[in-house]
Design an enzyme around this catalytic site. Structure first.
Site, short mmCIF file in Angstrom:
data_model
loop_
_atom_site.label_atom_id
_atom_site.label_comp_id
_atom_site.label_asym_id
_atom_site.label_seq_id
_atom_site.Cartn_x
_atom_site.Cartn_y
_atom_site.Cartn_z
N SER A 101 0.82 -1.21 0.00
CA SER A 101 0.00 0.00 0.00
C SER A 101 0.86 1.27 0.00
CB SER A 101 -0.94 0.01 1.20
OG SER A 101 -0.20 0.06 2.41
N GLU A 144 0.41 -13.08 3.72
CA GLU A 144 0.43 -11.60 3.72
C GLU A 144 0.31 -11.04 5.13
OE1 GLU A 144 -2.25 -9.54 1.04
OE2 GLU A 144 -0.94 -7.78 0.99
#
Lengths: 342, 342
Positions: free
Chosen positions: A73, A284
């Protein structure tokens, strides 16, 4: 050995974010722009950020090695121009390399690229070369939408992307297809944009003929393939409508899915529908979903529990998901492990 | 009774498409623009287009009643301006109404709206009023992205959409959240854009508080909810991160999913993960995936077979999926059926 093919450095010391904030401020007011050398993160800080986070959880959960790339991100390719991304990617990639050097048994690096909307993807090649040749990166993250939710780039099957693919094939490094933060208010970053991008990328490959041009190119579609396995019948049917070969032949020599699906029924579906050779273990963590599932009492992203519990895998197949497939898809990882006698 | 809540008039006589082509040509060259009254489709043509297609398959597959709206991919709200969409929506809605008048036991109409990018959604209300009051429509299709893949409208939780929601609540008509053709080369229409929109719409509702303002508003998310049920753990976890209530309470009094998932494992997951009260039978035939699955020998979109075969539903629950939930969600449909003694 249990290899987690999808880890990001989400826990980097705060100095990294502070430097990025200054870089962004410098886009409007160049007097605020920091130099790369202004960022100082000590080995002790790096070590602590890993030992108290990812490495701690890896030991608790029982995984051994993580393919580790900069925080997805934070890539935010839509910010600034190519030079902005180039400086930022270099910093982030260096940090992941330092982590991997510090914990060589537990982390192996993968690269973010200095993509920028509207800029020729070929501009990313010098950073990729450095990451592979000097930083021993075994993979890279390719953002199919550097605009951050406006989808202004051509599909992944377009020739504009080919320079990157040529280098990937030359080096035998796969790409995880991973977008970054959405700056489009319609798309929540981790709840919509990530999953949409996974589905979109798969469908771009389905409609195209990319893997005829690059038979050894490999894409990892993260987050369990977005919507794809759940709608596998739809995609098989669409391939049929489009007069494509069966998906096994058309895509599954080149496209792989990770196990970042955060509940048991999802992993059960994935392992039932997708051939085992195309599934790579991943969590993740520490990422989008950090909480504990009240229905199980365990972390949502502790995906090993689901892989262990599913009735769809034999011990041999579980080995493929945990290790065998990762070593086949990430050829340079396999070389590195073999060089260590593993 | 088996109610299919997701049918489009994909088989309209060719004159409809020809008229639309002229309308589009007229945007560049007004001398080519047709009048609405130039379109002539006889009752016999309508009847044949239904009897040899949807109605034939409904009888073969064993469904009784279809909620029938204009072809989704033909809505193409991105073409022209509001007046373009207004004329086109009026034509398409009238055709579905005529079909429903002709086959009152088998089709009940739902409306497309004359949406147009950048135009106030309130402009759609007169068409909606006509469709409900004069055409006995029981639902409507709401396009969260009238731009056709550029996602330039605000999220569904934005107050700009509220005039439509006020009317929906007043009339007790639910909206199926359904995009149209993608004019963004990144997104294949039925293989990416549709599924992405489903996921996006769900996540918009998850991050917002829309159903606090409209406790009786109802959204049907088609195509089995896009990626949502497959990633149900992710969405439960994201709601937790965002300090929202449990999804049951936060969204599942207002959001429903259809069964347009074209293989058995997908329907098995849907019926395992999503409460039965939130699942409505649908097939979207004759639609995106028209072929026969070589693995089963049956049509991909013959979803009744999957609903019949799943071990996750009791006979009572299957009744809810086939009829009970549709009558609860589509309140005006229930009224119409009761008025007929059904």
């Amino acid at each position: 050995m249990i290899i987690d093919v999808h880890g990001h450095y989400t826990t980097a010391p705060a100095a990294l974010g502070a430097w990025r904030d200054l870089q962004i401020a410098g886009l409007k007011d160049p007097t605020k722009a920091p130099k790369a050398s202004d960022l100082k993160i000590s080995d002790d800080e790096l070590r602590e950020s890993i030992e108290t986070n990812q490495l701690k959880k890896m030991k608790e959960r029982g995984s051994d090695l993580t393919i580790f790339s900069p925080r997805a991100s934070f890539m935010a390719h839509h910010i600034g121009d190519f030079q902005t991304s180039a400086t930022w990617a270099a910093i982030c990639n260096e940090l992941c390399f330092r982590v991997a050097e510090m914990f060589p048994e537990h982390f192996v690096p993968a690269a973010m690229l200095p993509q920028s909307p509207g800029v020729d993807p070929a501009t990313c090649i010098p950073e990729l070369v450095k990451c592979v040749e000097q930083y021993r990166n075994v993979g890279l993250n390719l953002n199919p939408d550097p605009s951050g939710g406006h989808w202004t780039s051509p599909p992944l099957t377009d020739r504009a992307w080919y320079p990157i693919y040529e280098k990937m094939v030359e080096y035998d490094v796969p790409a995880m297809i991973h977008v970054s933060t959405s700056c489009n208010g319609c798309f929540h970053t981790t709840g919509a944009h990530y999953l949409n991008a996974d589905t979109t990328a798969f469908m771009q490959c389905l409609t195209g003929e990319l893997f005829k041009d690059f038979p050894t190119l490999k894409f990892l579609i993260p987050h369990g393939g977005g919507a794809v396995p759940y709608h596998w019948g739809r995609f098989r049917g669409l391939a049929q409508e489009l007069k494509k070969p069966l998906l096994d032949e058309h895509l599954l020599n080149n496209i792989f899915f990770d196990t970042c699906v955060y509940h048991q029924p999802g992993i059960d579906l994935l392992t039932k529908v997708i051939p085992v050779k195309n599934i790579l273990f991943a969590s993740e963590m520490i990422g989008a979903v950090r909480g504990i599932d009240p229905e199980t009492g365990h972390y949502y992203d502790d995906t090993k529990r689901y892989v262990e519990a599913t009735a769809n895998l034999t011990p041999e197949e579980r080995y493929m998901v945990y290790e065998g497939n990762a070593r086949r898809v990430f050829g340079r990882l396999d070389q590195q492990l073999k060089a260590k006698g593993l």
